[in-house]
Structure formats: C-alpha cells, structure tokens
Scaffold this motif. Structure first.
Motif, PDB file in Angstrom:
ATOM      1  N   SER A  88       0.993  -1.143  -0.030  1.00  0.00           N
ATOM      2  CA  SER A  88      -0.102  -0.013  -0.146  1.00  0.00           C
ATOM      3  C   SER A  88       0.850   1.302   0.065  1.00  0.00           C
ATOM      4  O   SER A  88       1.931   1.240   0.698  1.00  0.00           O
ATOM      5  N   MET A  89       0.422   2.125  -0.799  1.00  0.00           N
ATOM      6  CA  MET A  89       1.092   3.533  -0.783  1.00  0.00           C
ATOM      7  C   MET A  89       0.446   4.519  -0.349  1.00  0.00           C
ATOM      8  O   MET A  89       0.841   5.846  -0.148  1.00  0.00           O
ATOM      9  N   LYS A  90      -0.753   4.256   0.332  1.00  0.00           N
ATOM     10  CA  LYS A  90      -1.503   5.444   1.208  1.00  0.00           C
ATOM     11  C   LYS A  90      -1.896   4.782   2.400  1.00  0.00           C
ATOM     12  O   LYS A  90      -2.222   3.695   2.547  1.00  0.00           O
ATOM     13  N   GLU A  91      -2.031   5.699   3.322  1.00  0.00           N
ATOM     14  CA  GLU A  91      -2.486   5.195   4.732  1.00  0.00           C
ATOM     15  C   GLU A  91      -3.579   4.805   4.698  1.00  0.00           C
ATOM     16  O   GLU A  91      -4.030   3.600   5.468  1.00  0.00           O
ATOM     17  N   ALA A 167      13.819   6.050  -0.938  1.00  0.00           N
ATOM     18  CA  ALA A 167      13.795   7.179  -1.655  1.00  0.00           C
ATOM     19  C   ALA A 167      12.692   6.714  -2.894  1.00  0.00           C
ATOM     20  O   ALA A 167      12.143   7.501  -3.000  1.00  0.00           O
ATOM     21  N   GLU A 168      12.777   5.526  -3.556  1.00  0.00           N
ATOM     22  CA  GLU A 168      12.040   5.374  -4.467  1.00  0.00           C
ATOM     23  C   GLU A 168      10.350   5.338  -4.033  1.00  0.00           C
ATOM     24  O   GLU A 168       9.636   5.776  -4.763  1.00  0.00           O
ATOM     25  N   SER A 169      10.166   4.682  -2.774  1.00  0.00           N
ATOM     26  CA  SER A 169       8.984   4.499  -2.247  1.00  0.00           C
ATOM     27  C   SER A 169       8.291   5.803  -1.969  1.00  0.00           C
ATOM     28  O   SER A 169       6.984   6.072  -2.378  1.00  0.00           O
ATOM     29  N   ASP A 178      -1.414   4.317  -5.746  1.00  0.00           N
ATOM     30  CA  ASP A 178      -2.335   3.517  -4.588  1.00  0.00           C
ATOM     31  C   ASP A 178      -1.458   2.452  -4.140  1.00  0.00           C
ATOM     32  O   ASP A 178      -1.467   2.283  -2.969  1.00  0.00           O
ATOM     33  N   VAL A 179      -1.200   1.513  -5.048  1.00  0.00           N
ATOM     34  CA  VAL A 179      -0.440   0.257  -4.749  1.00  0.00           C
ATOM     35  C   VAL A 179       0.768   0.001  -5.430  1.00  0.00           C
ATOM     36  O   VAL A 179       0.824   0.674  -6.544  1.00  0.00           O
ATOM     37  N   ILE A 180       1.709  -0.801  -4.829  1.00  0.00           N
ATOM     38  CA  ILE A 180       2.766  -1.187  -5.949  1.00  0.00           C
ATOM     39  C   ILE A 180       2.919  -2.870  -5.843  1.00  0.00           C
ATOM     40  O   ILE A 180       2.532  -3.218  -4.831  1.00  0.00           O
ATOM     41  N   GLY A 181       3.182  -3.028  -6.948  1.00  0.00           N
ATOM     42  CA  GLY A 181       3.554  -4.487  -7.256  1.00  0.00           C
ATOM     43  C   GLY A 181       4.608  -5.008  -8.088  1.00  0.00           C
ATOM     44  O   GLY A 181       5.203  -3.971  -9.243  1.00  0.00           O
ATOM     45  N   MET A 182       4.705  -6.165  -8.701  1.00  0.00           N
ATOM     46  CA  MET A 182       5.619  -6.331  -9.635  1.00  0.00           C
ATOM     47  C   MET A 182       5.179  -7.644 -10.923  1.00  0.00           C
ATOM     48  O   MET A 182       5.888  -7.929 -11.607  1.00  0.00           O
ATOM     49  N   THR A 183       3.540  -7.468 -10.988  1.00  0.00           N
ATOM     50  CA  THR A 183       3.296  -8.515 -11.896  1.00  0.00           C
ATOM     51  C   THR A 183       2.183  -8.031 -12.793  1.00  0.00           C
ATOM     52  O   THR A 183       2.078  -8.907 -13.717  1.00  0.00           O
ATOM     53  N   ASN A 184       1.424  -7.212 -12.624  1.00  0.00           N
ATOM     54  CA  ASN A 184       0.320  -6.911 -13.378  1.00  0.00           C
ATOM     55  C   ASN A 184       0.446  -6.412 -14.707  1.00  0.00           C
ATOM     56  O   ASN A 184      -0.224  -6.504 -15.678  1.00  0.00           O
ATOM     57  N   ASP A 208       4.612  -0.914   1.972  1.00  0.00           N
ATOM     58  CA  ASP A 208       6.030  -0.826   1.317  1.00  0.00           C
ATOM     59  C   ASP A 208       7.007  -0.516   2.203  1.00  0.00           C
ATOM     60  O   ASP A 208       7.045  -1.304   3.446  1.00  0.00           O
ATOM     61  N   VAL A 209       7.778   0.413   2.028  1.00  0.00           N
ATOM     62  CA  VAL A 209       8.918   0.949   2.904  1.00  0.00           C
ATOM     63  C   VAL A 209       8.708   2.413   3.297  1.00  0.00           C
ATOM     64  O   VAL A 209       9.787   2.812   3.714  1.00  0.00           O
ATOM     65  N   TRP A 210       7.882   3.102   2.969  1.00  0.00           N
ATOM     66  CA  TRP A 210       7.580   4.542   3.065  1.00  0.00           C
ATOM     67  C   TRP A 210       7.193   4.808   4.452  1.00  0.00           C
ATOM     68  O   TRP A 210       7.612   5.937   5.019  1.00  0.00           O
ATOM     69  N   LYS A 211       6.418   3.943   5.124  1.00  0.00           N
ATOM     70  CA  LYS A 211       5.987   4.361   6.439  1.00  0.00           C
ATOM     71  C   LYS A 211       6.839   3.958   7.608  1.00  0.00           C
ATOM     72  O   LYS A 211       7.232   2.756   7.743  1.00  0.00           O
TER      73      LYS A 211
END
Length: 284
Positions: A88-91, A167-169, A178-184, A208-211
């Motif tokens: 998740s990229m959002k709270e 930094a990327e996150s 909104d979300v981050i993944g590797m396959t879609n 992810d690693v932002w929080k």
C-alpha cells in the motif's frame, strides 16, 4: 461461460471446483507458467493458472506472460480475473484491504509487453486498462462478503525482485499511486491485445517501505497474506456465481484491435498470420 483466474503469491488453487482436470498447453510464445486447472464452479467453467507456477518458481520478471495470456485465448475464456499481493502506498489503504485496479504506471524494463512486432505493428488503446464492467461485479462481491475494498486505484508496477528503496517508495507516493506490485504489467496489456476483459484485484499486505516503523516484514506479510487469500477465495466464488456473459458484453476490451493493426495486409507474412491467428481473425 468460461472464466480465467490468475493467482498471485499465496493463491495457488480455487476451492470448490468439481470435475477437475489439468490442461497443459504449448503456445506460439512457449509454455505457460503451469497447467491450467479446469473445473466447474457454480455451473460455470473456471480455468485457474498460478502466475508463478506451483511451488512459486518464477520471478516476476521470469513469468511467461505472453504464453499465459495466449493460453487463455486458446481456451476461449470470456474474462480474466487477476489476483496479486501488493504494498500500500497510502495510509487509508490498510494491510488486508483489497483494491480494484483501474489504472497503471509501468516501471518495468525487462519484459516483452506485446504479442506484436517481428513483422506486424499494432497500437491498442489502453486509457482504461481494466474492464469497468467486470470491476463493478468484483467490487460488489467484495462488499457483499464484507471484505474491505477500495473501488479504484492506480497500481505502479516495478521490475523487482527487490522491493523499493525508501527514496523510490517516497517518490512513487508523491506521484499519487495507490499500490505497488511486480506482476500486473505486462499481463494487463497482453489481455487487452487479446481482447479479453481483464480485471485486477490488488491485495494489500504491507505499507511498502515508506511508512516509518511499518517497513516490509516477511512474517507480518505472510500473516496478512493468509487472511487475504481466504477473502480472495470468498470473493471469487461470489463473482463466479453471479457473473453472466451479458454483464461484460460491452467491455472496452472486446474491440481493442479494431483499427489498431497498422501493417498493410499484403505485408503480413504467413508465419505472422499463423503465430497470431487467434488475434488476427476478423482483423485483417
């Protein structure tokens, strides 16, 4: 009705299938990730494919995406539902929440992302990359099952297999995804080229690693994933029970290749015609 399902990390089977058989295919793009598990559920034909193969043997970059989607085309599925684990990229998108993917941002770099090329050129419209009609059915099923779900969201697809740096996150968050993944990706692109309605359900497992203090932790992720998979199975069973062919008859995927092929017919070789015969029928 024939329904294709692609299972991501943790989802390796569909409960309740009867008359189960395994179908191994060879496509013009090689072998799919595994056998397609075919069975009956709620009176409908279901074809399940584990994206990473049974035993999780393919990295995101190694998944034979073209073979997987072309195989579904060979099987004649009416739609594809993709399930995958994401960060998740959002709270407000909490671990355990589902997100119906409506947009993509592509950050992959090492994957073939089209059936075309090698003698034929096509440019498909991709402004609405998932099927809004199928999305609604899935969203309603989640609500009815009491699954926390977000009606829309943007999925940023990275190459992996490593997770992001901080930094990327943080940069990705600033872009509003909104979300981050590797396959879609390129899965969604290929489904559109194959003119198969495609919807993706993203299952949030972490922030992810932002929080700060909530960085990716394998034990936490696995615990959340187990709960997500149980909910995904409930969602899929309900979707399969209610969906009808007419529900997705007007999907934007159905005519994605109309006017998209730029190569003049007289320049399309017999080899190309044979390789892409399921896609080119009625289009050249």
């Amino acid at each position: 009705m024939k329904i294709g399902i692609i299972g991501g990390s943790g989802l390796y089977d569909i409960e309740g299938l009867t008359d189960v058989e395994e179908i191994y295919l060879e496509t013009p793009f090689g072998k799919p990730s595994d056998a397609y598990i075919h069975g009956k559920l709620e009176g409908k034909d279901v074809y399940f494919l584990p994206r990473h193969g049974r035993g999780h043997v393919f990295l995101p970059s190694e998944v034979p995406y073209r073979a997987n989607i072309y195989g579904f085309k060979m099987l004649g599925v009416d739609c594809i539902i993709s399930v995958s684990a994401v960060g998740s990229m959002k709270e407000e998108i909490k671990p355990g929440d589902f997100v119906i993917v409506t947009q993509y941002f592509d950050r992959t770099k090492n994957r073939p992302s089209t059936f075309f090329g090698n003698g034929i050129v096509a440019h498909i419209p991709f402004d609405t990359p998932t099927c809004p009609l199928l999305n609604k059915i899935i969203y309603d099923a989640c609500v009815e099952e009491g699954i926390p779900v977000h009606k829309e969201g943007t999925y940023i697809c990275i190459e992996g297999p490593q997770f992001s740096t901080k930094a990327e996150s943080k940069i990705y968050r600033s872009w509003g995804v909104d979300v981050i993944g590797m396959t879609n990706i390129p899965e969604a692109k290929l489904a559109r080229e194959a003119e198969i309605p495609y919807s993706a359900v993203a299952l949030a497992t972490d922030y992810d690693v932002w929080k700060e203090g909530e960085e990716v932790n394998v034990e936490k992720v696995l615990a959340t994933m187990a709960k997500n998979i149980e909910n995904a199975k409930k969602m899929l069973k309900r979707v399969i029970s209610v969906i009808k062919e007419e529900d997705i008859a007007d999907s934007p995927a159905k005519n994605a290749l109309a006017g998209a092929i730029q190569t003049k017919p007289e320049y399309i070789t017999d080899e190309v015609k044979e390789r892409l015969k399921l896609l080119l029928e009625g289009r050249i």
